[in-house]
Design an enzyme around this catalytic site. Sequence first.
Site, mmCIF file in Angstrom:
data_model
loop_
_atom_site.group_PDB
_atom_site.id
_atom_site.type_symbol
_atom_site.label_atom_id
_atom_site.label_comp_id
_atom_site.label_asym_id
_atom_site.label_seq_id
_atom_site.Cartn_x
_atom_site.Cartn_y
_atom_site.Cartn_z
ATOM 1 N N GLY A 17 0.716 -1.295 -0.010
ATOM 2 C CA GLY A 17 0.027 -0.051 -0.015
ATOM 3 C C GLY A 17 0.919 1.048 0.015
ATOM 4 O O GLY A 17 1.793 1.315 0.713
ATOM 5 N N GLY A 123 5.068 -7.278 3.905
ATOM 6 C CA GLY A 123 5.016 -8.286 2.721
ATOM 7 C C GLY A 123 6.251 -8.120 1.784
ATOM 8 O O GLY A 123 6.791 -8.952 1.519
ATOM 9 N N ASP A 146 0.551 2.091 9.118
ATOM 10 C CA ASP A 146 0.004 1.489 10.453
ATOM 11 C C ASP A 146 0.965 1.508 11.588
ATOM 12 O O ASP A 146 0.763 1.278 12.681
ATOM 13 C CB ASP A 146 -0.367 0.023 10.055
ATOM 14 C CG ASP A 146 -1.516 -0.082 9.175
ATOM 15 O OD1 ASP A 146 -2.116 0.781 8.984
ATOM 16 O OD2 ASP A 146 -1.808 -1.393 8.810
ATOM 17 N N GLY A 189 -5.930 0.600 10.712
ATOM 18 C CA GLY A 189 -5.160 -0.152 11.556
ATOM 19 C C GLY A 189 -5.678 -1.602 11.533
ATOM 20 O O GLY A 189 -6.602 -1.956 12.349
ATOM 21 N N ARG A 190 -5.152 -2.311 10.839
ATOM 22 C CA ARG A 190 -5.436 -3.912 10.599
ATOM 23 C C ARG A 190 -5.144 -4.751 11.852
ATOM 24 O O ARG A 190 -6.285 -5.186 12.502
ATOM 25 C CB ARG A 190 -4.569 -4.487 9.429
ATOM 26 C CG ARG A 190 -5.198 -5.717 8.931
ATOM 27 C CD ARG A 190 -4.159 -6.319 7.944
ATOM 28 N NE ARG A 190 -3.856 -5.491 6.742
ATOM 29 C CZ ARG A 190 -4.658 -5.614 5.637
ATOM 30 N NH1 ARG A 190 -5.275 -6.623 5.385
ATOM 31 N NH2 ARG A 190 -4.576 -4.715 4.727
ATOM 32 N N GLU A 241 -10.019 -0.009 12.610
ATOM 33 C CA GLU A 241 -10.890 -0.976 11.701
ATOM 34 C C GLU A 241 -10.935 -2.474 12.062
ATOM 35 O O GLU A 241 -11.575 -3.126 11.795
ATOM 36 C CB GLU A 241 -10.487 -0.837 10.083
ATOM 37 C CG GLU A 241 -8.756 -1.263 9.934
ATOM 38 C CD GLU A 241 -8.337 -0.991 8.631
ATOM 39 O OE1 GLU A 241 -8.999 -0.949 7.404
ATOM 40 O OE2 GLU A 241 -7.207 -1.271 8.533
HETATM 41 O O1 F6P Z 1 -1.231 -1.561 5.784
HETATM 42 C C1 F6P Z 1 -1.699 -0.535 5.386
HETATM 43 C C2 F6P Z 1 -3.208 -0.471 5.142
HETATM 44 O O2 F6P Z 1 -3.649 0.747 4.734
HETATM 45 C C3 F6P Z 1 -4.135 -1.028 6.259
HETATM 46 O O3 F6P Z 1 -4.227 -0.031 7.505
HETATM 47 C C4 F6P Z 1 -5.469 -1.078 5.663
HETATM 48 O O4 F6P Z 1 -6.317 -2.282 6.037
HETATM 49 C C5 F6P Z 1 -4.870 -1.587 4.056
HETATM 50 O O5 F6P Z 1 -3.916 -1.205 3.938
HETATM 51 C C6 F6P Z 1 -5.849 -1.331 3.073
HETATM 52 O O6 F6P Z 1 -5.288 -1.844 1.990
HETATM 53 P P1 F6P Z 1 -5.984 -1.321 0.474
HETATM 54 O O7 F6P Z 1 -5.221 -0.168 -0.135
HETATM 55 O O8 F6P Z 1 -5.703 -2.718 -0.367
HETATM 56 O O9 F6P Z 1 -7.522 -1.125 0.437
#
Ligand code: F6P
Length: 366
Positions: A17, A123, A146, A189-190, A241
């Site tokens: 991301g 990742g 995050d 914030g996964r 989240e």
């Molecule tokens: O890991 C960064 C993050 O922004 C997380 O906080 C969020 O859950 C995720 O990426 C969202 O990813 P995407 O851009 O694939 O929707």
Amino acid sequence: MATSKKIKTIGVLTGGGDCPGLNAVIRAVVKTAYGHYGMEVLGIRDGFEGLIHGKQHIMKLTPDAVRGILPRGGTILGTTNRGNPFAFVPAGSKAKPKNMSRAAIANFKELGLDALVVIGGDGSLGIGLDFFKLGLPVVGIPKTIDNDLSATDYTFGFNTAVNTATEAIDKLHTTAESHHRIMFLEVMGRNAGWIAMESGISGGADIILIPEIPFDIKTVCRRVEARSRHGRMFSIAVVAEGAKPLGGKEVYADETARRLGGISHSIARDVAKLTGHETRVTVLGHVQRGGSPSAFDRLLGTRFGAAAVKLVADRQFGRMVCLRGMNIESVTLEQATGVLKTVPPDGELVRAARDVGITLGDPDRD
Ligand code: F6P
């Protein structure tokens, strides 16, 4: 593959991301490489996917090419969450993952690269480590809004995201107070509640719910009712989240893609039902990932970029730059990946929040 010949050309890519500050890092890599070490830099488009495709995904990065990008959000190189060369599936395809790592290594050689700078989160740095184990001279730079990488005190992008979320809380305050409503702000914030904690405290929230501390809806309602008994007819809740109820699970916007989102809607519904107060939800989403980086993130990104090129020049491959206290240091990619940095439930940050009267939603503390 790592020989002792002089480093002439380095490749740089951004994976995973995006976040504010990526361009500051790219600019620092280019300026340091050219200006200080006389190296050339090739930008690889769209993360590791660009290395699989080779030449047509390469852009020459000169000091001229990075002029003016310091305050720009996003990444001029493009990025993707897909594109792992060790399990590659082309965009939109339902084919089985294929190992394309050999093609990526062949392209690395064909492009005449002597080192690869990987700017990414857990990742992408993990993929960088896998390539390093196969002999590729890789150096990592940590990135994620995050702030959940254990090997560094801060990642760039996080500070900008916290500022964006804090500004949103300030705005919600005025409308919450006018309408006597309970406002829920859902932030990213996964697995870690850093954005929720830091923006919630900075914005003066009444309730902060994070993945590390499962919440009890009754505790949330008690806080709302206690405030209204004292004449405060509105409340602000910041919800990560990945927050989940005691004994319950996270809420996904897209279960198959494992994309989180929507927990605050169910909390808001329950609070409205149980307290009779009017509730509203704001899901801040990718606004947190966009826009111009804060001064903190520009500075950290610049320091990371310059330090990463020094690691390359010193042939310190298989390492990632990191921030420890006030200093830029480095750790091995093994140390850098795999261990998440979550909010310690009994740490000083949570204690400070409780001390100023914020509830974290856990039943036995409120
Ligand atoms: O890991 C960064 C993050 O922004 C997380 O906080 C969020 O859950 C995720 O990426 C969202 O990813 P995407 O851009 O694939 O929707």
